[in-house]
Design a protein around this motif. Sequence first.
Motif, PDB file in Angstrom:
ATOM      1  N   PHE A  36       6.495  16.773   7.234  1.00  0.00           N
ATOM      2  CA  PHE A  36       7.187  17.593   8.229  1.00  0.00           C
ATOM      3  C   PHE A  36       8.598  17.026   8.424  1.00  0.00           C
ATOM      4  O   PHE A  36       8.751  15.882   8.853  1.00  0.00           O
ATOM      5  CB  PHE A  36       6.429  17.580   9.558  1.00  0.00           C
ATOM      6  N   PHE A 243       8.161  25.479  13.345  1.00  0.00           N
ATOM      7  CA  PHE A 243       7.099  24.948  12.503  1.00  0.00           C
ATOM      8  C   PHE A 243       5.987  25.967  12.359  1.00  0.00           C
ATOM      9  O   PHE A 243       5.816  26.863  13.205  1.00  0.00           O
ATOM     10  CB  PHE A 243       6.529  23.652  13.092  1.00  0.00           C
ATOM     11  N   ARG A 248       7.045  23.908   7.380  1.00  0.00           N
ATOM     12  CA  ARG A 248       6.936  22.511   7.815  1.00  0.00           C
ATOM     13  C   ARG A 248       8.290  21.803   7.853  1.00  0.00           C
ATOM     14  O   ARG A 248       8.358  20.625   8.157  1.00  0.00           O
ATOM     15  CB  ARG A 248       5.970  21.757   6.903  1.00  0.00           C
TER      16      ARG A 248
END
Length: 267
Positions: A36, A243, A248
Motif C-alpha cells: 500500500f 484505497f 492500493r
Amino acid sequence: SQVLGVLPYLAEAKLPLISVYTGSPAIRAQASPYLFTTRASYADELVKIVRNLVAVQSLRIAVAYENNDFGKLLLPLVEKVIPAEGATLIGAHSLDSTGKDAADAAKALAKLNPHVVLMIAAGPPVVAYMRANKEHLGVPVYTLSLGAGAAVLKALGDDARGLAVARTGPSPTKPTLQLTRDFQASMKRRGHAVDYDHFTGYMDARVLIEGLKAAGPGVTRASLAQAMEGLGRLDLGGFTYQFGPQSRHGSNYVDIAVVSSGGVYRQ
C-alpha cells in the motif's frame, strides 16, 4: 529496488507493507495485494513536471541522470513522457553517484542549448550538479521529490535557490489545511523542523493509524490488509487518499514547488 525484492516475501508471509518511501513504477506494476503506497509514482511526478514546462513553453529539455539503478530505471520513462506531453528531449548525460563529473555533464548539456534541465538523481550528484549548472549552463533545473530532501538543501545552501521540485504532498508551511495545522502543532511540541521530510513521515503515520483503527482490536496481518483496502476515500483533514481492493496506491497528487532563499519552498 529494495522494495521490489521484498515483494515475494510479503506474499509468502501475507504481511502488508504500508507507505514505502519510493515512487518506482516497477513496484506498482506488480499489483501486490500486500503493498500500500501513499505517494504519487515517479511517473506521475514526471508527467506533472513536463506538463508544467510545456505550459510555460520550456520545450527543449535536457536530462542529467544518475548513473545507477535509479537513474537508469527512470531514463526510459523520461524518454517516453517528454515527447508524449509535447516537449522535445534534446539529449541526456549521466552523472556519477559521487557527483565528480557534474561539471562535465553541465558543459556537455550546455552545448545543446536547452531551455531547462531535468535532473534524475538523489544525494551528492544533486548538490554537485546544481553548482555546476549555475556555473556552466544557467538554465532552470527540475527534479523529482527524492532529489531534494532536507539534507540536500542544507548542503546546497543558497545554491538551491531556483530548484524546482515535484512534491507529492501539500506544503508543510502553509496552514491552509487542518492536516497541515495538526502537523505543525505536533512538530512544535516535539521540537522538530517543519519541512517536507517530516511531513511525509507524519502523513504516512496517520494513514497507518487509520488502517489500524479500521482493523479493530486484535489486529492481524490479514485484518490490517483487509482494513487498508476498505478505507475507501480517506480524508485526513483536507488531503485525501483513495484505497480499495483494486486501488492500493492511495495518492497521485503532485505539485511543483521552487526553492527560494533560506531553503524555503514556494508554490
